[in-house]
Scaffold this motif. Structure first.
Motif, short mmCIF file in Angstrom:
data_model
loop_
_atom_site.label_atom_id
_atom_site.label_comp_id
_atom_site.label_asym_id
_atom_site.label_seq_id
_atom_site.Cartn_x
_atom_site.Cartn_y
_atom_site.Cartn_z
N LEU A 1 0.82 -1.21 0.00
CA LEU A 1 0.00 0.00 0.00
C LEU A 1 0.85 1.26 0.00
CD1 LEU A 1 -3.03 -0.32 2.42
CD2 LEU A 1 -3.00 0.06 -0.04
N ASP A 2 2.04 1.18 0.65
CA ASP A 2 2.86 2.39 0.75
C ASP A 2 3.33 2.86 -0.62
OD1 ASP A 2 4.00 -0.06 1.04
OD2 ASP A 2 5.85 0.71 1.92
N LEU B 1 1.57 2.59 -3.30
CA LEU B 1 0.40 3.25 -3.83
C LEU B 1 0.32 4.70 -3.33
CD1 LEU B 1 -2.06 2.29 -5.53
CD2 LEU B 1 -3.31 2.19 -3.40
N LEU B 2 0.65 4.88 -2.04
CA LEU B 2 0.57 6.22 -1.47
C LEU B 2 1.72 7.10 -1.93
CD1 LEU B 2 -0.54 5.56 2.19
CD2 LEU B 2 -1.89 6.05 0.17
N GLY C 1 -1.49 12.38 -8.07
CA GLY C 1 -2.53 13.39 -8.17
C GLY C 1 -3.75 13.08 -7.33
N GLY C 2 -3.79 11.89 -6.76
CA GLY C 2 -4.86 11.58 -5.82
C GLY C 2 -6.16 11.17 -6.48
#
Lengths: 284, 287
Positions: free
Chosen positions: B275-276, B278-279, B284-285
């Motif tokens: 997941l990290d 991905l973050l 751009g969110g």
């Protein structure tokens, strides 16, 4: 070697450039033709639609509603999101990943589904209203369908997950050692928040707030569904004017005005980010 | 009570209050999804308005067996669309990111602005822009793209590609070029060096970007609402119009399945790249 990479860049660039240029120019041009209704437009290149926007109180009120709901939603997103972001950023245990996963799921699930959930939660004889009325906090049910508070709550569900992730990355740039140092020198938690974390996070939070505000300005789905045909923001009006009233040029004008305001705010936040980078306030 | 223990109590109280506040935020954030899943489990004869009963009564999978054809077709369309969009966004976005990071073309900042432009444009504006573009093309050629899969793909690729460009760029910027040079020195061809060294390193960025692209397409209403046609709608648009018109409790069942799908995709990402990643690469969110 580097020249070759330039060639790799070329095809996707041409494609993207064509899509941006073609899509934007067509509707921007359309916005300058008088709207004759039913998809028909006038012959001349005029500012009619724009003057209509500036003189019609209905449209101006929609602009004001858009700004008002977006500002409220951005504010509440920060208030709800900042502590969570701080908690996750400073967590040392494995639970941090679980908490982050919760946020990511919330950002990934489409807003339409969340709106369905919201409608059940806030329905007049739903669980929330019944229990709040039983305790006596509410005398009549608090509904979110077709009013401004509903739109604000819907917008918050659109932005909160994203906001937490954004603030999380801001807080991660503040070294934990600074907090420890303040604590060793006798500052209590509240003082550490107020004098260390808050000032250091402020630049990033300001830029984040502008981004969230911008997301809300352009948000369609939650505003359209929870506005219930009674609260009109600009994105809701764009769809309504085009799809229901078949006023293509007027819709294009509304879209153009929305686009220009959003880009102006974006430029402002990019400009602020540059200045902060120059002052070494943020490490992005 | 001495000063030290008073301080301790105050500290503990403060911590508890802080955590409670965070818990409230989480409840606010996650409750709609929990409620949708809960409501979907209502039996056929819940006491009040069947669709709105929460917590559910007579728990059963009643509504799961009664998801109408229209919703299943919409789900299938959304799946196919999001899959195609994710692949195309990667095909466009990966070379774009490679070019942006590694070339030294003049005006690179401007080029990168073009790639990022779709993120700056509100989706509803993108929707009307593509509708008008398709009308224009249709008037010129006689072929109208609104209400076709091709038109939808075009509109969604437009907004999804920047996410891939963003995530892959983020990974590439941390890539140590000496790795690729080492492969070249040891006799690998350029293509082999790229395929065996660079590509595996940037793959997490591609997965992350592809996932964002999939999700952007899978959840979109404001673009698809302009580009779909009666009988040819994506799942979110189907839900959107159902809420405006008549409400069918089976929607809660299909919506729950979509929520579970998001969870599964997330688990897959966690296993695949973490997941990290991905973050960290969050191009751009979410929108």
């Amino acid at each position: 070697m580097t020249a070759r990479w330039g060639l790799v860049l070329l095809p996707p660039f041409i494609f993207s450039f064509f899509l941006v240029a073609a899509s934007q120019s067509v509707f921007l041009e359309l916005s300058f033709f008088e709207d004759l209704g039913l998809g028909r437009k006038g012959e001349d290149f005029v500012l009619d639609n724009y003057t209509r926007f500036l003189t019609d109180s209905f449209y101006l009120h929609a602009l004001w509603t858009t700004i008002k709901t977006s500002a409220l939603a951005a504010l509440f997103t920060l208030v709800l999101g900042f502590p969570v972001a701080y908690l996750i950023a400073r967590m040392r245990s494995q639970w941090a990943m679980v908490l982050i996963a919760g946020i990511v799921v919330a950002t990934f699930v489409t807003i339409v589904i969340k709106v369905y959930g919201l409608i059940v939660i806030f329905s007049a004889n739903g669980i929330l209203n019944r229990s709040l009325m039983e305790i006596g906090i509410l005398s009549e049910p608090f509904t979110i369908f077709g009013n401004v508070s509903g739109v604000v709550i819907g917008l918050m569900h659109f932005t909160l997950g994203f906001g937490v992730l954004l603030l999380y990355s801001v807080i991660q740039t503040i070294p934990r050692s600074l907090e420890d140092a303040a604590a060793i020198h006798g500052a209590n938690r509240w003082r550490v928040y107020r004098r260390v974390i808050f000032p250091l996070a402020l630049p990033g939070v300001t830029v984040g707030a502008l981004m969230i505000f911008n997301m809300c300005m352009g948000a369609f789905t939650s505003a359209a569904l929870l506005g219930g045909g009674r609260v009109f923001t600009l994105p809701v009006l764009v769809q309504r004017v085009v799809m229901m009233e078949l006023k293509f040029s007027m819709g294009a004008t509304l879209a153009a005005i929305l686009l220009v305001s959003v880009i102006a705010i974006n430029l402002l936040s990019i400009f602020m980010l540059r200045r902060m980078k120059a002052a070494h306030l943020v490490v992005v | 009570m001495d000063r030290a223990s008073r301080y301790k109590i105050r500290r503990t109280l403060g911590r508890v209050a802080f955590r409670a506040y965070c818990a409230l935020s989480y409840i606010f954030l996650l409750s709609p999804m929990v409620v949708v899943i809960g409501t979907s489990l209502n039996g056929p004869k819940a006491s009040t308005d069947a669709s709105f009963q929460f917590p559910p009564e007579n728990i059963s999978l009643h509504w799961y067996a009664r998801i109408p054809e229209a919703q299943i077709e919409a789900l299938a369309l959304s799946f196919a669309l999001a899959g195609i969009v994710a692949v195309l966004a990667c095909i466009l976005g990966v070379p774009a990111a490679l070019g942006l990071v590694r070339s030294n073309l003049p005006g690179k900042a401007l080029i990168s602005t073009v790639f990022r432009a779709p993120l700056q444009i509100p989706s509803i504006v993108t929707g009307i822009a593509f509708l008008q573009l398709f009308y224009l093309i249709g008037d010129l050629t006689g072929v109208y793209w609104q209400g076709t899969l091709f038109g939808l793909v075009l509109g969604h690729v437009f907004v999804a590609t920047p996410y891939v460009v963003g995530t892959v760029t983020a990974v590439l910027q941390r890539f140590d070029m000496r790795l690729e040079e080492a492969a070249l020195i040891h006799g690998a061809s350029r293509w082999r060096a790229f395929r065996r060294v660079t590509l595996p390193v940037i793959m997490p960025g591609v997965y992350a970007g592809g996932l964002y692209a999939f999700m952007v397409s899978f959840g979109d209403v404001p673009i698809a609402i302009f580009l779909t046609a009666p009988g040819f709608v994506t799942y979110p648009v189907e839900l959107f119009t159902a809420l405006e018109n008549d409400f069918d409790p089976s929607i809660m069942a299909s919506a729950s399945m979509v929520i579970f799908l998001c969870l599964i995709l997330l688990l897959a990402v966690q296993k695949l790249v973490g997941l990290d990643t991905l973050l960290r690469t969050g191009g751009g969110g979410g929108r």
